[in-house]
Write a protein that holds these residues in place. Structure first.
Motif, mmCIF file in Angstrom:
data_model
loop_
_atom_site.group_PDB
_atom_site.id
_atom_site.type_symbol
_atom_site.label_atom_id
_atom_site.label_comp_id
_atom_site.label_asym_id
_atom_site.label_seq_id
_atom_site.Cartn_x
_atom_site.Cartn_y
_atom_site.Cartn_z
ATOM 1 N N SER A 40 -5.928 5.500 -5.871
ATOM 2 C CA SER A 40 -6.106 6.487 -4.814
ATOM 3 C C SER A 40 -4.800 6.548 -4.026
ATOM 4 O O SER A 40 -4.430 5.577 -3.367
ATOM 5 N N LEU A 41 -4.095 7.667 -4.150
ATOM 6 C CA LEU A 41 -2.828 7.806 -3.430
ATOM 7 C C LEU A 41 -3.127 8.245 -2.006
ATOM 8 O O LEU A 41 -3.946 9.135 -1.778
ATOM 9 N N GLY A 42 -2.476 7.617 -1.051
ATOM 10 C CA GLY A 42 -2.770 7.930 0.349
ATOM 11 C C GLY A 42 -2.188 9.276 0.758
ATOM 12 O O GLY A 42 -1.131 9.678 0.296
ATOM 13 N N GLY A 43 -2.892 9.972 1.634
ATOM 14 C CA GLY A 43 -2.392 11.236 2.179
ATOM 15 C C GLY A 43 -2.806 11.356 3.628
ATOM 16 O O GLY A 43 -3.421 10.452 4.187
ATOM 17 N N LYS A 44 -2.464 12.488 4.240
ATOM 18 C CA LYS A 44 -2.882 12.734 5.622
ATOM 19 C C LYS A 44 -4.284 13.295 5.550
ATOM 20 O O LYS A 44 -4.481 14.501 5.387
ATOM 21 N N GLU A 45 -5.279 12.421 5.619
ATOM 22 C CA GLU A 45 -6.627 12.880 5.303
ATOM 23 C C GLU A 45 -7.440 13.282 6.528
ATOM 24 O O GLU A 45 -8.365 14.061 6.417
ATOM 25 N N THR A 46 -7.123 12.725 7.674
ATOM 26 C CA THR A 46 -7.825 13.140 8.887
ATOM 27 C C THR A 46 -6.789 13.261 10.001
ATOM 28 O O THR A 46 -5.675 12.759 9.873
ATOM 29 N N LYS A 47 -7.189 13.905 11.079
ATOM 30 C CA LYS A 47 -6.269 14.033 12.218
ATOM 31 C C LYS A 47 -5.921 12.656 12.769
ATOM 32 O O LYS A 47 -4.822 12.402 13.219
ATOM 33 N N LYS A 48 -6.908 11.754 12.708
ATOM 34 C CA LYS A 48 -6.751 10.468 13.382
ATOM 35 C C LYS A 48 -5.858 9.501 12.612
ATOM 36 O O LYS A 48 -5.019 8.818 13.178
ATOM 37 N N VAL A 49 -6.062 9.425 11.303
ATOM 38 C CA VAL A 49 -5.353 8.404 10.529
ATOM 39 C C VAL A 49 -4.545 9.031 9.400
ATOM 40 O O VAL A 49 -5.064 9.836 8.634
ATOM 41 N N ASP A 50 -3.281 8.676 9.331
ATOM 42 C CA ASP A 50 -2.420 9.157 8.255
ATOM 43 C C ASP A 50 -2.259 8.046 7.226
ATOM 44 O O ASP A 50 -1.703 6.987 7.511
#
Length: 199
Positions: A49-59
């Motif tokens: 699972s590659l990380g992305g900017k998934e929510t406003k709160k946590v990048d």
């Protein structure tokens, strides 16, 4: 340890992995450096699972994780080799579990009651010696059924043995989630290795 007590407290489901984390731990020769990869290959399919900017709160950008999928629908979650903690050889000195994760107690053989997670649901924060902090997410939709309590006393296991004793948590997918697993945006091991080669 605590985990062993939990594991033996009630009869195991027949469909649980033949190699639970505890068994792997007892196997002296199954240590990170001389781990026969085929234990994972035999019982799990590896996904990333590659990380992305998934929510406003946590990048989560760049915070790559693995999701090892067992044939019975359990997913073991932990840090991928490209995660900055591993890539930059940081030392992890603490873990803070999200309150909502610790509050939802799992009970019974059917593992009911665990926190329902979306891909971006934060499970914990890893704290490094240099003061940096990294949020850990579920990476997959499922119910959180186990948090690796060993990390409470030895958080640096995530770097010493990221694929075994240093896993972060275990999620369980429902039948519907298993069917949708292919659409979850996870990379296969081959695709992940290609992604690493692209740098």
């Amino acid at each position: 340890g605590k985990m062993a007590a939990v594991a033996t407290a009630e009869p195991m489901d027949e469909d649980l992995p033949p190699h639970t984390i505890d068994e792997i731990d007892k196997d002296e020769d199954v240590r990170q450096d001389n781990v026969p990869d085929d234990i994972i290959a035999r019982y799990y399919t590896e996904h990333y699972s590659l990380g992305g900017k998934e929510t406003k709160k946590v990048d989560y950008t760049g915070l790559d994780q693995y999701a090892q999928k067992h044939s019975n629908g359990l997913i073991i979650v932990g840090l991928a080799p490209s995660h900055p903690i591993l890539a930059d050889k940081k030392k992890v000195t603490g873990i803070e579990w999200e309150q909502k994760a610790t509050k939802n107690k799992v009970h019974g053989r059917r593992k009911k009651g665990g926190l329902r997670c979306e891909k971006h649901t934060q499970i914990a924060t890893l704290i490094c010696e240099d003061g940096t902090k990294f949020p850990i997410r579920a990476g997959i939709c499922g119910n959180l059924i186990e948090m690796n309590q060993r990390l409470d006393s030895n958080p640096n296991l995530v770097t010493e043995s990221p694929r075994f004793e240093g896993f972060v948590c275990i999620l369980q997918m429902s039948r519907r989630q298993k069917e949708r697993f292919g659409d979850s945006g996870l990379l296969s091991k081959e695709a992940y290795l290609d992604y690493l080669d692209s740098f």
